[in-house]
Design an enzyme around this catalytic site. Structure first.
Site, short mmCIF file in Angstrom:
data_model
loop_
_atom_site.label_atom_id
_atom_site.label_comp_id
_atom_site.label_asym_id
_atom_site.label_seq_id
_atom_site.Cartn_x
_atom_site.Cartn_y
_atom_site.Cartn_z
N CYS A 10 -0.85 3.38 -2.57
CA CYS A 10 -2.29 3.13 -2.64
C CYS A 10 -2.84 3.25 -1.22
O CYS A 10 -2.13 3.73 -0.32
CB CYS A 10 -2.61 1.78 -3.28
N ARG A 16 -2.54 -2.73 -4.91
CA ARG A 16 -2.08 -1.98 -6.07
C ARG A 16 -0.63 -1.52 -5.98
O ARG A 16 0.15 -1.73 -6.91
CB ARG A 16 -3.00 -0.79 -6.31
N ASP A 128 -9.29 -0.08 -6.98
CA ASP A 128 -8.95 -0.98 -5.87
C ASP A 128 -9.68 -2.31 -6.06
O ASP A 128 -10.90 -2.35 -6.09
CB ASP A 128 -9.36 -0.34 -4.55
#
Length: 158
Positions: A10, A16, A128
């Site tokens: 990520c 994440r 996100d």
């Protein structure tokens, strides 16, 4: 038999991708498949290098019995391309950044998007959650659980 090596990526490697690493690790353990896989995570950037996962993400993950123990690190070219079989980005920007780092077709063939393995959710990215509230962290975990199930099924069917 050699282990299949999976790297989740990520932006900063604090929400994440460490969550994907933890979810995947837990699911593999639950299925007694851990010895067949090596799982790690990285970020496109080095903003949080050396730091733990975001405390809010850790709290939400802990409520589902996931432990986010990884330490943030940036994606390393060309080492990560050489060391991993599957490099899985969380969103379109991550995928674009990873494609820009790849220098050949073999490296490009290792790139996959997390939501490509989803079956219950129709999101085309894992959003996100960094600037959002609790519901964003919960959504990330829902999406990752679904996609990890699909990824394991694909890998085990190979």
């Amino acid at each position: 038999m050699s282990k299949k090596k999976i790297l989740f990526v990520c932006l900063g490697n604090i929400c994440r991708s460490p969550s994907a690493e933890a979810v995947m690790t837990a699911k593999l353990k639950e299925l007694d498949l851990s010895e067949h896989y090596m799982v790690d995570s990285a970020g496109i950037t080095d903003y949080h290098e050396g730091g733990a996962a975001d405390h809010r993400m850790q709290q939400h993950a802990a409520q589902r019995n996931y432990k986010l123990t990884s330490i943030s690190r940036p994606f390393k070219t060309p080492n990560d391309f050489a060391n991993f079989d599957y490099i899985i980005g969380m969103d379109d920007q991550n995928m674009s950044d990873l494609r820009a780092m790849a220098t050949n077709d073999e490296q490009l063939s290792k790139l996959h998007k997390m939501t490509d393995y989803s079956s219950r959710f129709t999101y085309n990215e894992v959003p996100d959650p960094y600037y959002g509230g609790a519901e964003g962290f919960e959504l990330v975990l829902d999406l990752l659980e679904d996609a990890c199930d699909g990824l394991i099924k694909k890998l085990e069917d190979e």
